[in-house]
Design a protein around this motif. Structure first.
Motif, PDB file in Angstrom:
ATOM      1  N   ALA A  76       0.832  -1.209   0.000  1.00  0.00           N
ATOM      2  CA  ALA A  76       0.000   0.000   0.000  1.00  0.00           C
ATOM      3  C   ALA A  76       0.865   1.257   0.000  1.00  0.00           C
ATOM      4  O   ALA A  76       0.581   2.211  -0.739  1.00  0.00           O
ATOM      5  N   GLN A  77       1.909   1.247   0.806  1.00  0.00           N
ATOM      6  CA  GLN A  77       2.816   2.390   0.858  1.00  0.00           C
ATOM      7  C   GLN A  77       3.490   2.599  -0.487  1.00  0.00           C
ATOM      8  O   GLN A  77       3.658   3.731  -0.943  1.00  0.00           O
ATOM      9  N   ASP A  78       3.853   1.508  -1.132  1.00  0.00           N
ATOM     10  CA  ASP A  78       4.468   1.580  -2.454  1.00  0.00           C
ATOM     11  C   ASP A  78       3.506   2.209  -3.459  1.00  0.00           C
ATOM     12  O   ASP A  78       3.887   3.107  -4.218  1.00  0.00           O
ATOM     13  N   HIS A  79       2.265   1.774  -3.433  1.00  0.00           N
ATOM     14  CA  HIS A  79       1.256   2.350  -4.332  1.00  0.00           C
ATOM     15  C   HIS A  79       1.085   3.842  -4.083  1.00  0.00           C
ATOM     16  O   HIS A  79       1.010   4.642  -5.027  1.00  0.00           O
ATOM     17  N   LEU A  80       1.011   4.211  -2.812  1.00  0.00           N
ATOM     18  CA  LEU A  80       0.806   5.616  -2.470  1.00  0.00           C
ATOM     19  C   LEU A  80       1.981   6.473  -2.924  1.00  0.00           C
ATOM     20  O   LEU A  80       1.788   7.528  -3.547  1.00  0.00           O
ATOM     21  N   MET A  81       3.200   6.039  -2.644  1.00  0.00           N
ATOM     22  CA  MET A  81       4.366   6.824  -3.037  1.00  0.00           C
ATOM     23  C   MET A  81       4.488   6.920  -4.561  1.00  0.00           C
ATOM     24  O   MET A  81       4.837   7.977  -5.084  1.00  0.00           O
TER      25      MET A  81
END
Length: 108
Positions: A76-81
């Motif tokens: 999720a963090q990867d998608h957001l960044m």
């Protein structure tokens, strides 16, 4: 809402933002910067929703509520960044396309 649903909500908002940014890029390529910026604005709203969820999670953890390490959260963090980076780059491309179309208008 349970932890996994919260994580999937971040992924969904980030994915929406990324898609809206690529729609914005298409409008910029067509010479419609106003519509492009409209899509970027919608993307920013999606990013804000994802960021707010992320901030809530951070505040909760800082208050002592720990969660087990989750590869899904990393995802999720990867998608957001990535969505945030795409938004920044698309804004630059919109400006570039505006310049290109402005130059074409003065030459042709």
């Amino acid at each position: 809402m349970d932890y996994e649903k919260i994580i999937f909500t971040i992924i969904a908002h980030a994915g929406n933002a990324r898609s809206l940014c690529f729609e914005a890029l298409k409008f910029a390529k067509l010479g419609d910067p106003d519509k492009a910026y409209e899509k970027v604005s919608e993307a920013k709203e999606e990013l804000l929703k994802a960021h707010n969820i992320q901030s809530d999670m951070l505040h909760t953890e800082a208050a002592g509520e720990k969660h087990e390490f989750s590869l899904l959260l990393v995802h999720a963090q990867d998608h957001l960044m990535c969505a945030m980076l795409v938004k920044d780059l698309v804004e630059e491309f919109i400006e570039l396309y505006k310049t290109i179309f402005k130059t074409k208008d003065h030459i042709g």
